[in-house]
Design a protein around this motif. Structure first.
Motif, PDB file in Angstrom:
ATOM      1  N   ILE A  43     -13.026 -10.837   4.762  1.00  0.00           N
ATOM      2  CA  ILE A  43     -14.098  -9.981   5.282  1.00  0.00           C
ATOM      3  C   ILE A  43     -13.913  -8.525   4.894  1.00  0.00           C
ATOM      4  O   ILE A  43     -14.838  -7.734   4.958  1.00  0.00           O
TER       5      ILE A  43
ATOM      6  N   PRO B 199     -14.930  -7.790   0.052  1.00  0.00           N
ATOM      7  CA  PRO B 199     -16.032  -6.826  -0.067  1.00  0.00           C
ATOM      8  C   PRO B 199     -15.625  -5.510  -0.722  1.00  0.00           C
ATOM      9  O   PRO B 199     -16.378  -4.965  -1.537  1.00  0.00           O
TER      10      PRO B 199
ATOM     11  N   THR C 104     -15.486  -6.004  -4.283  1.00  0.00           N
ATOM     12  CA  THR C 104     -16.839  -6.148  -4.822  1.00  0.00           C
ATOM     13  C   THR C 104     -17.480  -4.792  -5.079  1.00  0.00           C
ATOM     14  O   THR C 104     -18.054  -4.586  -6.150  1.00  0.00           O
ATOM     15  N   ILE C 105     -17.374  -3.852  -4.115  1.00  0.00           N
ATOM     16  CA  ILE C 105     -18.021  -2.567  -4.389  1.00  0.00           C
ATOM     17  C   ILE C 105     -17.273  -1.812  -5.476  1.00  0.00           C
ATOM     18  O   ILE C 105     -17.882  -1.074  -6.239  1.00  0.00           O
TER      19      ILE C 105
ATOM     20  N   ILE D 220      -9.993  10.913   8.894  1.00  0.00           N
ATOM     21  CA  ILE D 220     -10.505   9.803   8.080  1.00  0.00           C
ATOM     22  C   ILE D 220     -11.819   9.233   8.609  1.00  0.00           C
ATOM     23  O   ILE D 220     -12.774   9.130   7.859  1.00  0.00           O
ATOM     24  N   PRO D 221     -11.924   8.882   9.892  1.00  0.00           N
ATOM     25  CA  PRO D 221     -13.218   8.331  10.323  1.00  0.00           C
ATOM     26  C   PRO D 221     -14.345   9.372  10.375  1.00  0.00           C
ATOM     27  O   PRO D 221     -15.481   9.025  10.116  1.00  0.00           O
TER      28      PRO D 221
ATOM     29  N   GLY E 153     -16.614   9.714   7.387  1.00  0.00           N
ATOM     30  CA  GLY E 153     -17.593   8.653   7.167  1.00  0.00           C
ATOM     31  C   GLY E 153     -18.608   8.526   8.283  1.00  0.00           C
ATOM     32  O   GLY E 153     -19.290   7.521   8.399  1.00  0.00           O
TER      33      GLY E 153
ATOM     34  N   ARG F 113     -27.387  -0.111  -5.926  1.00  0.00           N
ATOM     35  CA  ARG F 113     -26.070  -0.494  -5.412  1.00  0.00           C
ATOM     36  C   ARG F 113     -24.922   0.009  -6.260  1.00  0.00           C
ATOM     37  O   ARG F 113     -23.907   0.435  -5.703  1.00  0.00           O
TER      38      ARG F 113
ATOM     39  N   PRO G 262     -13.574   4.280   7.552  1.00  0.00           N
ATOM     40  CA  PRO G 262     -14.906   4.590   8.064  1.00  0.00           C
ATOM     41  C   PRO G 262     -15.765   3.319   8.139  1.00  0.00           C
ATOM     42  O   PRO G 262     -15.767   2.522   7.208  1.00  0.00           O
TER      43      PRO G 262
ATOM     44  N   ILE H 161     -18.834   2.844   7.930  1.00  0.00           N
ATOM     45  CA  ILE H 161     -19.910   2.723   6.952  1.00  0.00           C
ATOM     46  C   ILE H 161     -19.422   1.978   5.714  1.00  0.00           C
ATOM     47  O   ILE H 161     -20.164   1.190   5.117  1.00  0.00           O
ATOM     48  N   ILE H 162     -18.140   2.164   5.372  1.00  0.00           N
ATOM     49  CA  ILE H 162     -17.577   1.482   4.203  1.00  0.00           C
ATOM     50  C   ILE H 162     -17.486  -0.017   4.479  1.00  0.00           C
ATOM     51  O   ILE H 162     -17.890  -0.842   3.659  1.00  0.00           O
TER      52      ILE H 162
ATOM     53  N   MET I 152     -21.138  -1.421   4.604  1.00  0.00           N
ATOM     54  CA  MET I 152     -21.804  -1.445   3.309  1.00  0.00           C
ATOM     55  C   MET I 152     -21.228  -2.505   2.394  1.00  0.00           C
ATOM     56  O   MET I 152     -21.959  -3.260   1.763  1.00  0.00           O
ATOM     57  N   SER I 153     -19.879  -2.546   2.297  1.00  0.00           N
ATOM     58  CA  SER I 153     -19.283  -3.499   1.368  1.00  0.00           C
ATOM     59  C   SER I 153     -19.564  -4.932   1.823  1.00  0.00           C
ATOM     60  O   SER I 153     -19.875  -5.800   1.013  1.00  0.00           O
ATOM     61  N   LEU I 154     -19.514  -5.146   3.127  1.00  0.00           N
ATOM     62  CA  LEU I 154     -19.796  -6.492   3.638  1.00  0.00           C
ATOM     63  C   LEU I 154     -21.256  -6.859   3.372  1.00  0.00           C
ATOM     64  O   LEU I 154     -21.572  -7.987   2.977  1.00  0.00           O
ATOM     65  N   LEU I 155     -22.143  -5.890   3.538  1.00  0.00           N
ATOM     66  CA  LEU I 155     -23.567  -6.132   3.296  1.00  0.00           C
ATOM     67  C   LEU I 155     -23.802  -6.541   1.845  1.00  0.00           C
ATOM     68  O   LEU I 155     -24.518  -7.515   1.566  1.00  0.00           O
ATOM     69  N   VAL I 156     -23.191  -5.804   0.933  1.00  0.00           N
ATOM     70  CA  VAL I 156     -23.378  -6.094  -0.493  1.00  0.00           C
ATOM     71  C   VAL I 156     -22.923  -7.519  -0.809  1.00  0.00           C
ATOM     72  O   VAL I 156     -23.616  -8.275  -1.494  1.00  0.00           O
ATOM     73  N   VAL I 157     -21.763  -7.905  -0.259  1.00  0.00           N
ATOM     74  CA  VAL I 157     -21.249  -9.249  -0.527  1.00  0.00           C
ATOM     75  C   VAL I 157     -22.159 -10.314   0.078  1.00  0.00           C
ATOM     76  O   VAL I 157     -22.516 -11.291  -0.579  1.00  0.00           O
TER      77      VAL I 157
ATOM     78  N   LEU J  84     -25.323 -10.188   0.831  1.00  0.00           N
ATOM     79  CA  LEU J  84     -26.575 -10.285   0.089  1.00  0.00           C
ATOM     80  C   LEU J  84     -26.331 -10.944  -1.270  1.00  0.00           C
ATOM     81  O   LEU J  84     -27.136 -11.749  -1.732  1.00  0.00           O
TER      82      LEU J  84
ATOM     83  N   GLY K 245     -18.488  -9.005  11.146  1.00  0.00           N
ATOM     84  CA  GLY K 245     -18.034  -7.622  11.018  1.00  0.00           C
ATOM     85  C   GLY K 245     -17.326  -7.128  12.267  1.00  0.00           C
ATOM     86  O   GLY K 245     -16.308  -6.445  12.190  1.00  0.00           O
TER      87      GLY K 245
ATOM     88  N   ILE L 194     -23.044   1.007  13.618  1.00  0.00           N
ATOM     89  CA  ILE L 194     -23.206   0.991  12.158  1.00  0.00           C
ATOM     90  C   ILE L 194     -23.278  -0.433  11.598  1.00  0.00           C
ATOM     91  O   ILE L 194     -24.209  -0.776  10.864  1.00  0.00           O
TER      92      ILE L 194
ATOM     93  N   PHE M  50     -26.345  -2.164  12.632  1.00  0.00           N
ATOM     94  CA  PHE M  50     -27.504  -1.542  11.973  1.00  0.00           C
ATOM     95  C   PHE M  50     -27.714  -2.141  10.582  1.00  0.00           C
ATOM     96  O   PHE M  50     -28.836  -2.412  10.171  1.00  0.00           O
ATOM     97  N   PHE M  51     -26.625  -2.369   9.854  1.00  0.00           N
ATOM     98  CA  PHE M  51     -26.747  -2.852   8.480  1.00  0.00           C
ATOM     99  C   PHE M  51     -26.747  -4.369   8.376  1.00  0.00           C
ATOM    100  O   PHE M  51     -27.341  -4.925   7.462  1.00  0.00           O
TER     101      PHE M  51
END
Lengths: 289, 270
Positions: A26, A30, A33-34, A222-223, A226, A256, B109, B111-112, B115-120, B122, B136, B203, B206-207
């Motif tokens: 999880i 990911p 992937t990004i 750090i948080p 973001g 993306r 963060p 958001i990271i 976002m990365s989970l969303l991309v995978v 999808l 998540g 977050i 939301f995504f």
């Protein structure tokens, strides 16, 4: 003996496997992937599998991205500074002045607001700091000011105040833990050797508390970099930070690869800043070990 | 010495006021009959609570959030038990790295992560729903669960387990009959904290929720409409009251657990 170790290691691996595999699936997959996406080309409605540096080139040359990235760094640095400076005396008070049986209650009181709805807290800061907000209306009502204070209106300052509130426990708890570990006899020794209270604090307490302060700095910095909600709600979308930019690229514009390149760049910058920070402060971290 | 202590105490109290300012204001606006969130207050009303109660979308959002939070709390705590047990009881090469990786979402963060989970998701073609939100949330609740559970497991006296083995219990039955009851307060505390985190998480929901509302995403969507805000203040008041009750329960169990194992009463949720 070696066999015993093996059996122990095997058992350990068997136990840690489920949560570790979950995090691999999880989180690691990911993230990889990004990382891959950030080197691919954006096509219409899909990602084309052509290797390119173009996304990074765009991220590093675009003035908007640079402004937003810089703002995110400055805001996070300010938030970190404010949060840690405000938090240290509280941690010090709870560790040194509060009676042992009362300490848990103090910590509990400090953590409660942190667990209540983040969105509503952020929104209420907008209410407190806003044009007709609590501060401005009470100050004008009391006749102290004629015009509402503008330096706290929907700008970077209000974002900093809101985030300093949101991350308060993250700063207090690590500092408190570090202060608790300090051997109190060291302080007495300092006093006995003729140091003043201020000098004892400066030369004994503060260096020994440094690992906690450093942990607090990183755990706040750090948080916050973001953070998506606060710029969106407080700034009304007009002062975006990096998370808002990533969201726009990823979802609204559906680019993306560029969004991924932004995310990877942001993570790299955060990692770099953290590592540099840790290296600079190696001296303090050695004190513990 | 006294003077210095006084000054610090006054500062600490002021700081608490700063921390509690939003929470103190919340009920004031929730019971205020004016439609604008500003001072001076108008009159007393419970109308916003009634309006909240009658709202159908809100009810869907609440149901979704409860399903997500309960599932995430149970899954994160179960996975957390494995990790906490492994890290406190066994030594093996690579332990630090593996644990660090599992705890990483605590500082990453959100958001990271989202976002990365969303991309995978999808990319693989998974349809977004409350299930994807649960995936998540388990990830971000797990580090907190592990932090709480590790404290519980590490203050455990190992000789009790060994006594159980000597008395003929198997490894599993010793765990079930001796270890589990002793760490139960930690487990309950971990469930409550995970539940609270998931219920409030915005977050990722939301995504990853697709078009399903959860409580935070519903609140976020309504904050744009000034007319809806008094009702959101009422909702916030209920949520704050609920979290305080849950946290007090969690704290109670944590302290009882500590007392049972003779630990010291300090230490927070983190």
């Amino acid at each position: 003996m070696a066999k015993g170790l093996d059996a122990q290691a095997r058992q350990g691996y068997a136990l840690i496997a489920p949560p570790f595999l979950y995090a691999l699936l999880i989180l690691a997959a990911p993230l990889l992937t990004i990382l891959t996406y950030s080197f691919l080309t954006d096509g219409y409605l899909e990602v084309v599998r052509d290797f390119t540096w173009a996304n990074y080139a765009q991220v590093w040359t675009d003035p908007i991205v640079r402004t937003v990235m810089l703002r995110s760094l400055v805001v996070s640095a300010l938030v970190t500074l404010v949060t840690v400076l405000l938090a240290f005396p509280v941690a010090y008070y709870v560790s040194f002045m509060v009676r042992p049986e009362k300490k848990a209650t103090w910590l509990f009181l400090i953590t409660i607001p942190f667990w209540t709805s983040y969105l509503i807290r952020v929104f209420l800061w907008k209410v407190i700091l806003g044009y007709n907000g609590v501060i401005n209306s009470s100050l004008t009502g009391l006749g102290i000011i004629d015009e509402p204070l503008t330096f706290i209106l929907y700008n970077v300052n209000s974002i900093v105040i809101t985030l300093a509130h949101a991350y308060a426990p993250f700063a207090i708890l690590p500092i408190f833990v570090a202060l608790e570990k300090i051997d109190r006899s060291l302080l007495e020794a300092g006093r006995d050797l003729g140091e003043s209270r201020a000098m004892t604090f400066w030369r004994v307490t503060l260096p020994l508390a440094m690992p906690g302060v450093l942990a607090a700095v990183l755990i706040v910095f750090i948080p916050t970099i973001g953070d998506y909600v606060t710029p969106e709600l407080i700034g009304g979308g007009k002062i975006p930070m990096i998370a808002n930019l990533i969201q726009v690229q990823m979802l609204a514009l559906d680019n993306r690869p560029l969004g991924s390149a932004l995310a990877v760049t942001a993570m790299a910058i955060v990692a770099l800043v953290s590592i540099v920070f840790l290296l600079i402060n190696r001296r303090f971290l050695k004190v513990r070990s | 010495m006294k003077g210095q202590g006084r000054g610090l105490q006054a500062y600490a109290l002021l700081y608490l006021l700063f921390l509690y300012a939003p929470i103190i204001l919340l009920p004031l606006f929730a019971f205020n009959s004016g439609t604008i969130i500003a001072f001076p207050l108008q009159g007393f009303t419970t109308g916003w609570f009634a309006q909240m109660w009658a709202n159908a979308t809100l009810r869907t959002a609440l149901t979704n959030s409860l399903i997500i939070a309960v599932s995430a709390a149970i899954l994160a705590t179960c996975l957390g038990i494995f990790a906490a047990r492994a890290s406190t009881r066994f030594e093996f090469p690579g332990k630090g790295g593996m644990m660090g990786f599992i705890l990483l979402p605590m500082v990453l963060p959100e958001i990271i992560v989202a976002m990365s989970l969303l991309v995978v998701l999808l990319g693989v073609g998974v349809e977004l729903s409350i299930l994807t939100v649960i995936l998540g949330h388990v990830l971000i609740c797990m580090p907190y669960a592990i932090a709480i559970l590790s404290t519980a497991f590490s203050s455990l006296d190992r000789s009790l387990e060994e006594a159980a083995y000597d008395l003929g219990e198997t490894r599993w039955s010793a765990f079930r009959l001796v270890t589990l009851p002793l760490v139960m307060p930690g487990i309950i505390s971990s469930l409550l904290i995970s539940f609270t985190i998931s219920l409030d998480e915005f977050i990722i929901a939301f995504f990853l929720a697709g078009n399903q509302p959860t409580l935070p995403t519903y609140i976020f969507s309504q904050l744009r409409f000034p007319k809806q805000i008094p009702m959101i203040m009422a909702l916030g008041t209920v949520l704050v009251a609920l979290s305080i009750v849950l946290l007090t329960l969690g704290e109670y169990f944590r302290r009882r657990g500590n007392a049972r194992m003779g630990g010291n009463p300090t230490g927070g949720f983190l």
